[in-house]
Design an enzyme around this catalytic site. Structure first.
Site, short mmCIF file in Angstrom:
data_model
loop_
_atom_site.label_atom_id
_atom_site.label_comp_id
_atom_site.label_asym_id
_atom_site.label_seq_id
_atom_site.Cartn_x
_atom_site.Cartn_y
_atom_site.Cartn_z
CB SER A 29 -8.06 3.35 3.42
OG SER A 29 -7.13 2.72 4.28
CB SER A 45 -8.03 0.15 6.01
OG SER A 45 -8.73 1.34 5.97
CE LYS A 47 -3.75 1.91 2.94
NZ LYS A 47 -4.63 1.60 4.08
N1 GLN Z 1 -12.81 3.47 7.19
C1 GLN Z 1 -12.05 3.76 8.34
C2 GLN Z 1 -11.63 5.22 8.35
O1 GLN Z 1 -11.91 5.90 7.40
C3 GLN Z 1 -10.88 2.84 8.45
C4 GLN Z 1 -9.65 3.30 7.80
C5 GLN Z 1 -8.48 2.44 8.05
O2 GLN Z 1 -8.58 1.35 8.63
N2 GLN Z 1 -7.33 2.94 7.67
O3 GLN Z 1 -11.05 5.68 9.29
#
Ligand code: GLN
Length: 481
Positions: free
Chosen positions: A150, A174, A75
């Site tokens: 994400s 994410s 990532k």
């Molecule tokens: N959807 C969650 C957020 O926007 C999780 C994001 C993540 O795990 N990096 O914070």
């Protein structure tokens, strides 16, 4: 072509394939699937060179590393020396890592090949991969749907057969939510199991590198390699003896597990009826296999999303204060009047809308007069949630719940409704608030044709039970299908 790491290694050692073949295959796939927008950058030439060098080394009779020739994508929040890392943000445009994240170093030490960096939501903030400066990543099964976020690019890279395994990061789901939306496995280990050194910080007390793959043993092997103590991360919790799921001493096929479920989760209004029914099928199968299912009340469920967003925004507002455009990153071309104006313009231009919203929210909940009402309250809820896990794991081995209330939604569907987007994280943030390990397992297909599965959670540091139970669940689902 690629089945799993063990059979790939078997074929390599028999001379039936080569690392060069593998990299060439994935580069072709990446080329054909560019419309998915899964990669930010592909390291074609150097991946091929490394593959050739590994082939020579192996053919010369040298012992091979645990991840010899394994083609891995990372990532765009994980540092790889000499390569760009931008957190899918304009503010880090063209920024190049000057060192390797420890996880990347451990992969390279075991002879993995890093093939490229993957698209994601900006600074890992989002649940759909729509908040990226590079544009959205598409779900390979249905290009009108999001892949989740994400770590959407890393998930699609595995889903669409563009690499063997990939790394993402999981602060609130994410890794697990995109795995669920893409029909692959996504593991978030115990907080502190994998070093965060070289992982761009979002919310430091939640962040954890996670692993995507299609096979439990592949995920377990990558965890074995990268989940080790590291002096560069003082919050580590990795004292692990490991976890070889396929080793006879660890195979507990006949062990009977006691599994917790939450009443409020299984009856939650946001939970798709078909997903609820399928999870009940899994629970019934486990019961008939001699495992015990225990129901718990979970009256804090309604508080977990607000708690998560208050605390992560607070941490993000502090972590992201370093991006001022002075030493590196985006710098305004506009005229500036003074230093403050310079900072303001750099940050206003460099950050996207969602990131700015969270920085402002984070500063708000930490500011005097609101600190007690929001930040401190949220910390208290976090403590109650941690107490809840202690209570559960006194008697139970694991928890089962859905990963996401729905299957992958349409691109654009939730973009204008942040509350709906945040509520999509309702079942994943619990593991990050409490630090326990959790895995998303692809088991079912919805009548809308999209995949979904179940989420399994175990006690702190109990990745062994997590992976063993995962094996049981995946193999019993294979028997059914
Ligand atoms: N959807 C969650 C957020 O926007 C999780 C994001 C993540 O795990 N990096 O914070």
């Amino acid at each position: 072509m690629f089945k799993d790491i063990a059979s790939y290694h078997h074929d390599l050692l028999k001379g039936q394939t080569s690392c060069d073949d593998a990299v060439t295959y994935f580069l072709n796939r990446i080329n054909q699937q560019q419309h998915l927008n899964a990669f930010v950058e592909v390291y074609s030439e150097e991946a091929l060179l490394r593959a050739k060098a590994l082939d020579q080394k192996r053919i010369a009779g040298n012992q091979i590393g645990k991840l010899h020739g394994v083609v891995i994508a990372i990532k765009d929040v994980i540092c790889y020396e000499g390569h760009k890392v931008t957190a899918a943000s304009l503010i880090l445009k063209d920024f190049e890592s000057i060192y390797n994240a420890s996880a990347v170093q451990f992969l390279l030490d075991e002879e993995a090949i890093i093939i490229g960096s993957c698209n994601c939501d900006e600074f890992a903030m989002g649940s759909s991969n729509e908040n990226s400066v590079y544009g959205p990543t598409l779900n390979a099964l249905d290009n009108t749907k999001v892949p989740g976020g994400s770590s959407g690019g890393s998930a699609v890279a595995v889903q669409a057969d563009l690499c063997m395994v990939s790394l993402g990061s999981d602060t609130g789901g994410s890794v697990r939510q995109p795995a669920d939306f893409c029909g692959i496995i996504g593991l978030k280990p115990t907080y502190g199991k994998i070093s965060r050194h070289g992982l761009i910080a979002y919310a430091s007390s939640f962040d954890q590198i996670g692993i995507f793959g299609k096979h439990i043993n592949d995920v377990a092997l990558v965890l074995e390699v990268i989940g080790k103590q590291d002096e560069f991360d003082s919050t580590m919790n990795a004292d692990s003896t490991f976890i070889k799921v396929d080793q006879p001493e660890n195979s507990e096929e006949n062990k009977k597990y006691k599994i917790a479920v939450f009443n409020e989760v299984m009856h939650h209004q946001s939970l798709d009826k078909e997903i609820a029914a399928s999870i009940n099928i899994t629970l019934n199968q486990l019961k008939s296999g001699g495992h015990e299912i225990v129901s718990f009340d979970f009256d804090l469920l309604e508080y977990i999303v607000p708690t998560y967003y208050v605390l992560t925004a607070a941490e993000a507002s502090s972590n992201l204060s370093r991006y001022d455009g002075i030493r590196y990153g985006h710098r305004t071309h506009k005229e500036v009047t003074d230093l403050n104006d310079f900072y303001t313009k750099n940050r206003t231009e460099g950050f996207g809308k969602e990131v700015k919203k969270r920085i402002m929210l984070g500063n708000f909940v930490l500011s005097s007069g609101y600190y007690d009402a929001y930040y401190q309250k949220a910390q208290q809820v976090r403590k109650l949630l941690q107490d809840k896990t202690i209570e559960i794991f006194k008697t139970c081995d694991a928890i089962i719940m859905p990963t996401s209330p729905t299957t992958a939604f349409n691109i654009g569907e939730k973009k204008k409704d942040p509350i709906a987007m945040y509520l999509a994280d309702i079942f994943t943030v619990f593991a990050n608030l409490t630090g326990i390990p959790s895995i998303a397992l692809p088991i079912y297909k919805h009548s809308n044709e999209m995949p979904f599965g179940i989420q399994l959670l175990t006690n702190q540091k109990d990745e062994l039970a997590l992976l063993q139970l995962s094996n049981i669940l995946i193999s019993s689902s294979n028997k059914v299908s």
